[in-house]
Scaffold this motif. Structure first.
Motif, PDB file in Angstrom:
ATOM      1  N   ALA A  52       0.833  -1.199   0.000  1.00  0.00           N
ATOM      2  CA  ALA A  52       0.000   0.000   0.000  1.00  0.00           C
ATOM      3  C   ALA A  52       0.870   1.252   0.000  1.00  0.00           C
ATOM      4  O   ALA A  52       0.523   2.266  -0.623  1.00  0.00           O
ATOM      5  N   ALA A  53       1.993   1.191   0.689  1.00  0.00           N
ATOM      6  CA  ALA A  53       2.887   2.345   0.750  1.00  0.00           C
ATOM      7  C   ALA A  53       3.398   2.731  -0.636  1.00  0.00           C
ATOM      8  O   ALA A  53       3.543   3.918  -0.960  1.00  0.00           O
ATOM      9  N   ALA A  54       3.688   1.725  -1.469  1.00  0.00           N
ATOM     10  CA  ALA A  54       4.166   2.019  -2.824  1.00  0.00           C
ATOM     11  C   ALA A  54       3.072   2.701  -3.643  1.00  0.00           C
ATOM     12  O   ALA A  54       3.339   3.632  -4.406  1.00  0.00           O
ATOM     13  N   ALA A  55       1.835   2.248  -3.473  1.00  0.00           N
ATOM     14  CA  ALA A  55       0.725   2.885  -4.184  1.00  0.00           C
ATOM     15  C   ALA A  55       0.545   4.326  -3.716  1.00  0.00           C
ATOM     16  O   ALA A  55       0.344   5.238  -4.523  1.00  0.00           O
ATOM     17  N   GLN A  56       0.618   4.532  -2.408  1.00  0.00           N
ATOM     18  CA  GLN A  56       0.494   5.883  -1.870  1.00  0.00           C
ATOM     19  C   GLN A  56       1.635   6.772  -2.366  1.00  0.00           C
ATOM     20  O   GLN A  56       1.420   7.950  -2.700  1.00  0.00           O
ATOM     21  N   GLY A  57       2.840   6.203  -2.411  1.00  0.00           N
ATOM     22  CA  GLY A  57       3.988   6.978  -2.861  1.00  0.00           C
ATOM     23  C   GLY A  57       3.900   7.385  -4.317  1.00  0.00           C
ATOM     24  O   GLY A  57       4.556   8.349  -4.741  1.00  0.00           O
ATOM     25  N   SER A  58       3.102   6.651  -5.088  1.00  0.00           N
ATOM     26  CA  SER A  58       2.902   6.991  -6.501  1.00  0.00           C
ATOM     27  C   SER A  58       1.704   7.908  -6.706  1.00  0.00           C
ATOM     28  O   SER A  58       1.289   8.143  -7.845  1.00  0.00           O
ATOM     29  N   GLY A  59       1.137   8.400  -5.603  1.00  0.00           N
ATOM     30  CA  GLY A  59       0.075   9.397  -5.700  1.00  0.00           C
ATOM     31  C   GLY A  59      -1.338   8.869  -5.671  1.00  0.00           C
ATOM     32  O   GLY A  59      -2.285   9.628  -5.909  1.00  0.00           O
ATOM     33  N   PHE A  60      -1.523   7.582  -5.384  1.00  0.00           N
ATOM     34  CA  PHE A  60      -2.868   7.013  -5.331  1.00  0.00           C
ATOM     35  C   PHE A  60      -3.410   7.046  -3.910  1.00  0.00           C
ATOM     36  O   PHE A  60      -2.654   6.908  -2.950  1.00  0.00           O
ATOM     37  N   ARG A  61      -4.704   7.211  -3.785  1.00  0.00           N
ATOM     38  CA  ARG A  61      -5.339   7.238  -2.475  1.00  0.00           C
ATOM     39  C   ARG A  61      -6.160   5.963  -2.267  1.00  0.00           C
ATOM     40  O   ARG A  61      -6.591   5.320  -3.225  1.00  0.00           O
ATOM     41  N   ALA A  62      -6.401   5.640  -1.010  1.00  0.00           N
ATOM     42  CA  ALA A  62      -7.071   4.383  -0.671  1.00  0.00           C
ATOM     43  C   ALA A  62      -8.543   4.413  -1.047  1.00  0.00           C
ATOM     44  O   ALA A  62      -9.234   5.416  -0.829  1.00  0.00           O
ATOM     45  N   CYS A  63      -9.022   3.317  -1.597  1.00  0.00           N
ATOM     46  CA  CYS A  63     -10.434   3.172  -1.938  1.00  0.00           C
ATOM     47  C   CYS A  63     -11.272   3.175  -0.660  1.00  0.00           C
ATOM     48  O   CYS A  63     -10.964   2.464   0.294  1.00  0.00           O
ATOM     49  N   ARG A  64     -12.337   3.964  -0.650  1.00  0.00           N
ATOM     50  CA  ARG A  64     -13.196   4.022   0.535  1.00  0.00           C
ATOM     51  C   ARG A  64     -14.164   2.850   0.590  1.00  0.00           C
ATOM     52  O   ARG A  64     -14.781   2.604   1.624  1.00  0.00           O
ATOM     53  N   ARG A  65     -14.287   2.136  -0.513  1.00  0.00           N
ATOM     54  CA  ARG A  65     -15.231   1.022  -0.560  1.00  0.00           C
ATOM     55  C   ARG A  65     -14.608  -0.283  -0.057  1.00  0.00           C
ATOM     56  O   ARG A  65     -15.202  -0.981   0.744  1.00  0.00           O
ATOM     57  N   CYS A  66     -13.401  -0.600  -0.516  1.00  0.00           N
ATOM     58  CA  CYS A  66     -12.786  -1.879  -0.115  1.00  0.00           C
ATOM     59  C   CYS A  66     -11.750  -1.728   0.987  1.00  0.00           C
ATOM     60  O   CYS A  66     -11.252  -2.727   1.504  1.00  0.00           O
ATOM     61  N   ARG A  67     -11.395  -0.497   1.349  1.00  0.00           N
ATOM     62  CA  ARG A  67     -10.459  -0.220   2.444  1.00  0.00           C
ATOM     63  C   ARG A  67      -9.206  -1.106   2.355  1.00  0.00           C
ATOM     64  O   ARG A  67      -8.987  -2.006   3.166  1.00  0.00           O
ATOM     65  N   PRO A  68      -8.369  -0.882   1.351  1.00  0.00           N
ATOM     66  CA  PRO A  68      -7.200  -1.745   1.157  1.00  0.00           C
ATOM     67  C   PRO A  68      -6.194  -1.689   2.294  1.00  0.00           C
ATOM     68  O   PRO A  68      -5.372  -2.594   2.435  1.00  0.00           O
ATOM     69  N   ASP A  69      -6.249  -0.641   3.127  1.00  0.00           N
ATOM     70  CA  ASP A  69      -5.305  -0.559   4.248  1.00  0.00           C
ATOM     71  C   ASP A  69      -5.646  -1.558   5.349  1.00  0.00           C
ATOM     72  O   ASP A  69      -4.841  -1.789   6.252  1.00  0.00           O
ATOM     73  N   ALA A  70      -6.844  -2.176   5.302  1.00  0.00           N
ATOM     74  CA  ALA A  70      -7.276  -3.073   6.373  1.00  0.00           C
ATOM     75  C   ALA A  70      -7.079  -4.548   6.038  1.00  0.00           C
ATOM     76  O   ALA A  70      -7.524  -5.416   6.789  1.00  0.00           O
TER      77      ALA A  70
END
Length: 452
Positions: A52-70
């Motif tokens: 998830a950190a790599a996705a965030q570092g590339s400018g993407f934000r977490a989906c509010r529907r599937c909550r990928p951080d969880a």
């Protein structure tokens, strides 16, 4: 997996790969878990990330529907013994938040630059970014499950300042902390008002979790004063005390699997939330890959009926590796005596929970092998932290008087989370690799081997 295979997993919304990789959509700026129920994006718009950190570092934000951080953590970090796997286990325990990148590197025996380079090359994110992603998840949990002031949550989650906290939440979730709190599912009245009420959590896992078998183990070896398992079969609750970097805790985990395990953490210092969650995940083996384990072991004629009877059987770990090492050496009854003599009493007992398990420095005063082991743990001669080199730790343990290969195998399996341990005695064929720890757990649960 190549990218085409990953895309097929996304198309089929395959939950087996949640946490194993993440995908992001260039047209929306959002990243998701593979099982996200949203409309499948076109292949040309999809990018894949290891973390998830790599996705965030590339400018993407977490989906509010599937909550990928969880999602559960990747099982790869439990199986791998290299520096990247060891680093990920230490980051999960909160080492970067407490000791910085220099502290992480020192524990691994590498320079900070080497650790940065290896993590970035393989995972697309360095230790600071990986720790930041973890902090943001902790902050979201506190925002959506408690009524604590936002300022207090910022520091409890490990952020250095409120400004850093606000900026990170906006980057990761594309919203403000207040808006993230307002978007929490369920009625606001269900949130806890104070830390004393405990932080309610859902501990996610992938696949099936044979929690009853694991609770049987915990009940059989519970140390009085430190642990208890209460309630009827199928609805039991495991409770215990924990010593953590900033304070102490009493944790409770419900036996009933719902796609997650319900837990409640009573922390004296909320900065310990991330570490406490990581240790519970290791105890209940929640980041395992039961699909891979069952596929390999289920192909063996001897194990096939056991796997069919208990798919998703876990290999129990430990919340405190040093405590587990002492308990493996002396057994449950003697461990209870050590608690009464050397353990620290809680300021306020909670039911039958009255003590913390004694620290290694306190046990170093004991006579015989226990004192020798405790002294080696206290001075760092035998490192058992999540990033310890398993082979080096095993060699150091075997060099201590009173330690035999069978006891060390238990420590390696549970304290160090090695999924492929073969203790002396039973014949474990190579075809069971790299899941021999799980094979032994199947044999023990079925009564074909004595549990130890």
């Amino acid at each position: 997996m190549d990218e085409d295979t990953r895309y097929e997993a996304v198309r089929s919304r395959d939950a087996r790969f949640d946490g194993e990789f993440f995908f992001a959509v260039s047209t929306t700026g959002i990243y998701c878990r593979p099982s996200c129920p949203a409309v499948t994006p076109k292949r040309r718009n999809v990018r894949f990330f290891a973390t998830a950190a790599a996705a965030q570092g590339s400018g993407f934000r977490a989906c509010r529907r599937c909550r990928p951080d969880a999602v559960p953590g990747s099982a790869e970090w439990n199986t791998r013994a290299d520096v990247v796997g060891r680093a990920m286990r230490l980051i999960g325990d909160g080492v970067v938040d407490r000791e910085g990148v220099a502290g992480l590197a020192g524990r691994l025996g590498y320079s900070a630059r080497q650790v940065q380079r290896q993590l970035t090359a393989e995972l697309g994110a360095g230790p600071v970014a990986l720790a930041r992603a973890q902090r943001s998840h902790t902050a979201r949990v506190l925002l959506q499950t408690t009524e604590l002031p936002v300022t207090q949550i910022a520091f409890a989650a490990g952020f250095a300042s409120v400004r850093q906290f606000n900026d990170t939440i906006r980057t990761v979730y594309a919203t403000t902390p207040s808006e993230l709190r307002a978007a929490a599912p369920g009625p606001r009245s269900r949130r806890t008002a104070t830390p004393a009420a405990g932080v309610p959590l859902r501990l996610a896992y992938r696949g099936v979790h044979q929690s009853s078998a694991l609770f049987d183990v915990l009940a059989a070896e519970a140390v009085p004063g430190v642990e208890e398992v209460g309630g009827p079969p199928g609805r039991r609750v495991y409770r215990r005390t924990l010593r953590l970097p900033h304070g102490t805790a009493i944790v409770a985990v419900d036996e009933r699997p719902r796609g997650w395990l319900d837990a409640r953490l009573h922390l004296t210092d909320l900065r310990d939330l991330t570490t406490a969650v990581g240790r519970l995940r290791r105890l209940f083996d929640l980041d395992a890959d039961p699909y891979a384990v069952d596929e390999r072991l289920g192909a063996d004629p001897r194990l096939a009926p056991l796997v069919a009877a208990r798919p998703g059987l876990r290999s129990p770990g430990a919340v405190d590796p040093e405590e587990l090492a002492v308990r493996a050496l002396v057994g449950t009854e003697a461990a209870g005596h050590l608690v009464r003599r050397y353990g620290k009493a809680l300021d306020a007992p909670c039911g039958s929970l009255t003590h913390l398990f004694p620290e290694a420095a306190a046990l170093a005063q004991a006579d015989g092998p226990v004192g020798t082991l405790a002294a080696a743990l206290a001075d760092g001669a035998v490192p058992l932290d999540p990033g310890a080199d398993r082979d080096e730790a095993q060699a150091a343990l075997l060099a201590l008087p009173g330690m035999d290969a069978r006891t060390v195998a238990v420590i390696r399996t549970r304290a160090l989370g090695d999924p492929d341990v073969a203790p002396p005695g039973p014949d474990l064929p190579d075809s069971w690799r790299p899941w021999r720890s799980y094979a032994l757990q199947h044999l023990r649960t079925a009564g074909e081997l004595e549990y130890r």
